[in-house]
Motif scaffolding. Structure first.
Motif, PDB file in Angstrom:
ATOM      1  N   GLY A  88       0.830  -1.192   0.000  1.00  0.00           N
ATOM      2  CA  GLY A  88       0.000   0.000   0.000  1.00  0.00           C
ATOM      3  C   GLY A  88       0.866   1.245   0.000  1.00  0.00           C
ATOM      4  N   GLU A  89       0.229   2.383  -0.005  1.00  0.00           N
ATOM      5  CA  GLU A  89       0.938   3.655  -0.123  1.00  0.00           C
ATOM      6  C   GLU A  89       1.710   4.004   1.152  1.00  0.00           C
ATOM      7  OE1 GLU A  89      -0.789   7.462  -1.979  1.00  0.00           O
ATOM      8  OE2 GLU A  89      -1.135   7.709   0.159  1.00  0.00           O
ATOM      9  N   SER A  90       2.898   4.558   0.948  1.00  0.00           N
ATOM     10  CA  SER A  90       3.663   5.127   2.055  1.00  0.00           C
ATOM     11  C   SER A  90       4.312   6.410   1.558  1.00  0.00           C
ATOM     12  CB  SER A  90       4.740   4.155   2.549  1.00  0.00           C
ATOM     13  OG  SER A  90       5.477   4.738   3.599  1.00  0.00           O
ATOM     14  N   LEU A  91       3.920   7.539   2.133  1.00  0.00           N
ATOM     15  CA  LEU A  91       4.419   8.814   1.628  1.00  0.00           C
ATOM     16  C   LEU A  91       5.810   9.138   2.132  1.00  0.00           C
ATOM     17  CD1 LEU A  91       1.202  11.019   1.869  1.00  0.00           C
ATOM     18  CD2 LEU A  91       2.097   9.764  -0.098  1.00  0.00           C
ATOM     19  N   TYR A  92       6.181   8.638   3.288  1.00  0.00           N
ATOM     20  CA  TYR A  92       7.443   9.049   3.886  1.00  0.00           C
ATOM     21  C   TYR A  92       8.326   7.869   4.290  1.00  0.00           C
ATOM     22  CZ  TYR A  92       4.638  13.264   4.180  1.00  0.00           C
ATOM     23  OH  TYR A  92       3.823  14.319   3.880  1.00  0.00           O
ATOM     24  N   LYS A  93       7.756   6.902   4.999  1.00  0.00           N
ATOM     25  CA  LYS A  93       8.549   5.809   5.555  1.00  0.00           C
ATOM     26  C   LYS A  93       8.926   4.797   4.478  1.00  0.00           C
ATOM     27  CE  LYS A  93       8.376   2.126   9.014  1.00  0.00           C
ATOM     28  NZ  LYS A  93       7.523   1.455  10.011  1.00  0.00           N
ATOM     29  N   GLU A  94      10.212   4.384   4.479  1.00  0.00           N
ATOM     30  CA  GLU A  94      10.633   3.305   3.599  1.00  0.00           C
ATOM     31  C   GLU A  94      10.027   1.990   4.072  1.00  0.00           C
ATOM     32  OE1 GLU A  94      14.737   3.928   1.188  1.00  0.00           O
ATOM     33  OE2 GLU A  94      14.888   3.070   3.193  1.00  0.00           O
ATOM     34  N   LEU A  95       9.670   1.157   3.107  1.00  0.00           N
ATOM     35  CA  LEU A  95       9.015  -0.104   3.409  1.00  0.00           C
ATOM     36  C   LEU A  95      10.008  -1.246   3.254  1.00  0.00           C
ATOM     37  CD1 LEU A  95       5.912   0.762   1.259  1.00  0.00           C
ATOM     38  CD2 LEU A  95       5.923   0.658   3.753  1.00  0.00           C
ATOM     39  N   ASP A  96      10.260  -1.966   4.350  1.00  0.00           N
ATOM     40  CA  ASP A  96      11.106  -3.146   4.230  1.00  0.00           C
ATOM     41  C   ASP A  96      10.234  -4.397   4.303  1.00  0.00           C
ATOM     42  OD1 ASP A  96      10.555  -3.743   6.913  1.00  0.00           O
ATOM     43  OD2 ASP A  96      12.438  -2.877   7.627  1.00  0.00           O
ATOM     44  N   GLU A  97      10.877  -5.541   4.247  1.00  0.00           N
ATOM     45  CA  GLU A  97      10.139  -6.796   4.124  1.00  0.00           C
ATOM     46  C   GLU A  97       9.288  -7.109   5.354  1.00  0.00           C
ATOM     47  OE1 GLU A  97      13.625  -6.945   1.334  1.00  0.00           O
ATOM     48  OE2 GLU A  97      13.295  -6.301   3.401  1.00  0.00           O
ATOM     49  N   THR A  98       9.542  -6.430   6.473  1.00  0.00           N
ATOM     50  CA  THR A  98       8.741  -6.650   7.679  1.00  0.00           C
ATOM     51  C   THR A  98       7.561  -5.689   7.786  1.00  0.00           C
ATOM     52  OG1 THR A  98      10.083  -5.149   9.040  1.00  0.00           O
ATOM     53  CG2 THR A  98      10.811  -7.449   8.895  1.00  0.00           C
ATOM     54  N   SER A  99       7.459  -4.739   6.862  1.00  0.00           N
ATOM     55  CA  SER A  99       6.356  -3.773   6.901  1.00  0.00           C
ATOM     56  C   SER A  99       5.029  -4.496   6.655  1.00  0.00           C
ATOM     57  CB  SER A  99       6.561  -2.698   5.835  1.00  0.00           C
ATOM     58  OG  SER A  99       7.747  -1.966   6.067  1.00  0.00           O
ATOM     59  N   PRO A 100       3.951  -4.030   7.307  1.00  0.00           N
ATOM     60  CA  PRO A 100       2.650  -4.689   7.120  1.00  0.00           C
ATOM     61  C   PRO A 100       2.140  -4.513   5.700  1.00  0.00           C
ATOM     62  CG  PRO A 100       2.399  -2.645   8.352  1.00  0.00           C
ATOM     63  CD  PRO A 100       3.870  -2.885   8.234  1.00  0.00           C
ATOM     64  N   ARG A 101       1.354  -5.466   5.256  1.00  0.00           N
ATOM     65  CA  ARG A 101       0.723  -5.383   3.936  1.00  0.00           C
ATOM     66  C   ARG A 101      -0.603  -4.641   4.062  1.00  0.00           C
ATOM     67  NH1 ARG A 101       1.405 -11.703   2.770  1.00  0.00           N
ATOM     68  NH2 ARG A 101       0.758 -11.607   4.951  1.00  0.00           N
ATOM     69  N   ARG A 102      -0.784  -3.618   3.236  1.00  0.00           N
ATOM     70  CA  ARG A 102      -2.034  -2.847   3.234  1.00  0.00           C
ATOM     71  C   ARG A 102      -2.468  -2.610   1.793  1.00  0.00           C
ATOM     72  NH1 ARG A 102       0.868   0.234   7.358  1.00  0.00           N
ATOM     73  NH2 ARG A 102      -0.003  -0.203   9.422  1.00  0.00           N
ATOM     74  N   PRO A 103      -2.806  -3.656   1.043  1.00  0.00           N
ATOM     75  CA  PRO A 103      -3.168  -3.498  -0.373  1.00  0.00           C
ATOM     76  C   PRO A 103      -4.437  -2.672  -0.547  1.00  0.00           C
ATOM     77  CG  PRO A 103      -3.710  -5.706   0.408  1.00  0.00           C
ATOM     78  CD  PRO A 103      -2.924  -5.052   1.502  1.00  0.00           C
ATOM     79  N   ASN A 104      -4.448  -1.855  -1.595  1.00  0.00           N
ATOM     80  CA  ASN A 104      -5.530  -0.886  -1.772  1.00  0.00           C
ATOM     81  C   ASN A 104      -6.344  -1.054  -3.045  1.00  0.00           C
ATOM     82  OD1 ASN A 104      -5.168   0.638   0.611  1.00  0.00           O
ATOM     83  ND2 ASN A 104      -3.452   1.747  -0.311  1.00  0.00           N
ATOM     84  N   ASN A 105      -6.090  -2.104  -3.821  1.00  0.00           N
ATOM     85  CA  ASN A 105      -6.871  -2.317  -5.035  1.00  0.00           C
ATOM     86  C   ASN A 105      -7.035  -3.822  -5.245  1.00  0.00           C
ATOM     87  OD1 ASN A 105      -4.570  -3.301  -6.802  1.00  0.00           O
ATOM     88  ND2 ASN A 105      -3.803  -1.256  -6.274  1.00  0.00           N
ATOM     89  N   PRO A 106      -7.990  -4.248  -6.080  1.00  0.00           N
ATOM     90  CA  PRO A 106      -8.237  -5.692  -6.239  1.00  0.00           C
ATOM     91  C   PRO A 106      -7.008  -6.465  -6.704  1.00  0.00           C
ATOM     92  CG  PRO A 106     -10.076  -4.437  -7.111  1.00  0.00           C
ATOM     93  CD  PRO A 106      -9.010  -3.432  -6.780  1.00  0.00           C
ATOM     94  N   TYR A 107      -6.184  -5.851  -7.534  1.00  0.00           N
ATOM     95  CA  TYR A 107      -4.965  -6.534  -7.974  1.00  0.00           C
ATOM     96  C   TYR A 107      -4.039  -6.820  -6.795  1.00  0.00           C
ATOM     97  CZ  TYR A 107      -0.162  -7.009  -9.441  1.00  0.00           C
ATOM     98  OH  TYR A 107       1.133  -7.440  -9.550  1.00  0.00           O
ATOM     99  N   SER A 108      -3.688  -5.782  -6.030  1.00  0.00           N
ATOM    100  CA  SER A 108      -2.746  -5.977  -4.931  1.00  0.00           C
ATOM    101  C   SER A 108      -3.346  -6.841  -3.818  1.00  0.00           C
ATOM    102  CB  SER A 108      -2.274  -4.629  -4.377  1.00  0.00           C
ATOM    103  OG  SER A 108      -3.354  -3.828  -3.946  1.00  0.00           O
ATOM    104  N   VAL A 109      -4.658  -6.776  -3.633  1.00  0.00           N
ATOM    105  CA  VAL A 109      -5.314  -7.655  -2.667  1.00  0.00           C
ATOM    106  C   VAL A 109      -5.133  -9.115  -3.074  1.00  0.00           C
ATOM    107  CG1 VAL A 109      -7.561  -8.418  -1.794  1.00  0.00           C
ATOM    108  CG2 VAL A 109      -6.986  -5.985  -1.811  1.00  0.00           C
ATOM    109  N   SER A 110      -5.300  -9.389  -4.367  1.00  0.00           N
ATOM    110  CA  SER A 110      -5.156 -10.771  -4.836  1.00  0.00           C
ATOM    111  C   SER A 110      -3.716 -11.251  -4.686  1.00  0.00           C
ATOM    112  CB  SER A 110      -5.612 -10.896  -6.294  1.00  0.00           C
ATOM    113  OG  SER A 110      -4.733 -10.226  -7.189  1.00  0.00           O
ATOM    114  N   LYS A 111      -2.744 -10.366  -4.913  1.00  0.00           N
ATOM    115  CA  LYS A 111      -1.336 -10.759  -4.766  1.00  0.00           C
ATOM    116  C   LYS A 111      -0.982 -10.982  -3.293  1.00  0.00           C
ATOM    117  CE  LYS A 111       1.389 -10.848  -7.764  1.00  0.00           C
ATOM    118  NZ  LYS A 111       1.838 -11.964  -8.629  1.00  0.00           N
ATOM    119  N   ALA A 112      -1.500 -10.137  -2.405  1.00  0.00           N
ATOM    120  CA  ALA A 112      -1.255 -10.318  -0.974  1.00  0.00           C
ATOM    121  C   ALA A 112      -1.894 -11.611  -0.477  1.00  0.00           C
ATOM    122  CB  ALA A 112      -1.790  -9.125  -0.195  1.00  0.00           C
ATOM    123  N   THR A 113      -3.083 -11.923  -0.979  1.00  0.00           N
ATOM    124  CA  THR A 113      -3.753 -13.163  -0.602  1.00  0.00           C
ATOM    125  C   THR A 113      -2.942 -14.373  -1.064  1.00  0.00           C
ATOM    126  OG1 THR A 113      -5.905 -12.063  -0.798  1.00  0.00           O
ATOM    127  CG2 THR A 113      -5.896 -14.472  -0.768  1.00  0.00           C
TER     128      THR A 113
END
Length: 294
Positions: A88-113
């Motif tokens: 999902g979107e992050s305006l400031y913080k860098e996202l590493d592999e331990t960052s939570p998943r927050r998918p925001n569209n059907p495509y990214s939801v399906s990939k997270a699932t």
């Protein structure tokens, strides 16, 4: 997927539906498969809002079918190709592999699932899986809906989107590095850290302008080159992923945006037959950047 130019004596190409268990099981039963790179996916974000069930079927059910067959075949490694969009979107913080998943569209939801399915096989069966999450990949032989050489590009909405873009050769080297040195059970971000813009990002409007210059679009055609269209329902402005974990394995991107976009445009200029049945004016580029699967 366009496979023209890829077929040789080193490849045994079989085409079919990843959601067809009979076909997938037959391939594993008749071929000596020890490594699986799972790239297959429906990937266009805008279309996922129109046909979300199609994305769930291919990206989730297809992954389940392939996982089950690969597990029963006792493959040595199963490498799942995901996307940075699962964060999902992050305006400031860098996202590493331990960052939570927050998918925001059907495509990214399906990939997270699908990621959850992959990890469940790791937890339940000790299946040797690895997950990758990549920046937007571009380069020769790319689908028309992506960032490629063609007649016109449309810019979705007016929000200040910016993304990292990874040249296809660098992506291939990253996957090879992960295959050779990646740790089973781990997740690896794959991204670039060099553009001339802020923190390695390039804005979508700047990308379009630079592509226009590389293509040498005449001044008389400026108005026809860029077209602004309404945005999709949900827009993530940026995904600033941290790739230090992969860099520690010895990989870093080698092709800058300036070099990569020139290579890409040159390839399309030299290979007009790549899309023989498509007229340029019928297929404008949409800068709706998408990771993944070439």
């Amino acid at each position: 997927m366009q496979l023209k130019g890829f077929i040789s004596k080193h490849f045994d190409l079989k085409t079919g539906d990843i959601c067809n268990p009979r076909l997938v099981n037959h391939i594993f039963a008749t071929e000596n498969i020890d490594i699986v790179f799972h790239f297959a996916a429906q990937t266009h974000v805008e279309t996922s809002f129109v046909w979300p069930s199609r994305y769930h079927m291919v990206n989730v059910e297809g992954t389940r079918v392939l996982l089950k067959a690969a597990f029963e075949a006792k493959v040595e490694k199963f490498i799942y190709i995901s996307t940075d969009e699962v964060y999902g979107e992050s305006l400031y913080k860098e996202l590493d592999e331990t960052s939570p998943r927050r998918p925001n569209n059907p495509y990214s939801v399906s990939k997270a699932t699908a990621e959850c399915l992959v990890l469940s096989y790791r937890e339940r069966h000790k299946f040797p899986v690895i997950i990758t999450r990549s920046n937007n990949v571009y380069g020769p032989r790319q689908y028309l809906e992506k960032v490629i050489y063609h007649y016109q590009c449309t810019i979705q909405g007016t929000s200040p989107q910016s993304h990292h873009f990874l040249y296809v050769d660098d992506a291939i080297e990253a996957f090879h590095t992960i295959l050779e040195r990646g740790m089973v059970g781990e997740t690896y971000n794959i991204g670039t850290d060099f553009h001339h813009s802020t923190n390695g990002r390039i804005s979508i409007i700047q990308l379009a302008r630079e592509l226009k210059m590389v293509r040498h679009v005449p001044d008389a055609e400026q108005d026809d080159w860029l077209e602004f269209v309404p945005d999709r329902p949900v827009v993530d402005l940026r995904y600033p992923v941290n790739c230090e974990k992969l860099w520690r394995l010895g990989w870093k991107p080698a092709v800058s945006w300036a070099e990569g976009i020139i290579r890409t445009v040159k390839w399309y200029q030299e290979n007009p037959e790549f899309w023989p049945d498509v007229k340029a004016e019928d297929q404008p580029i949409t800068f709706e950047p998408d990771t993944r699967d070439q």
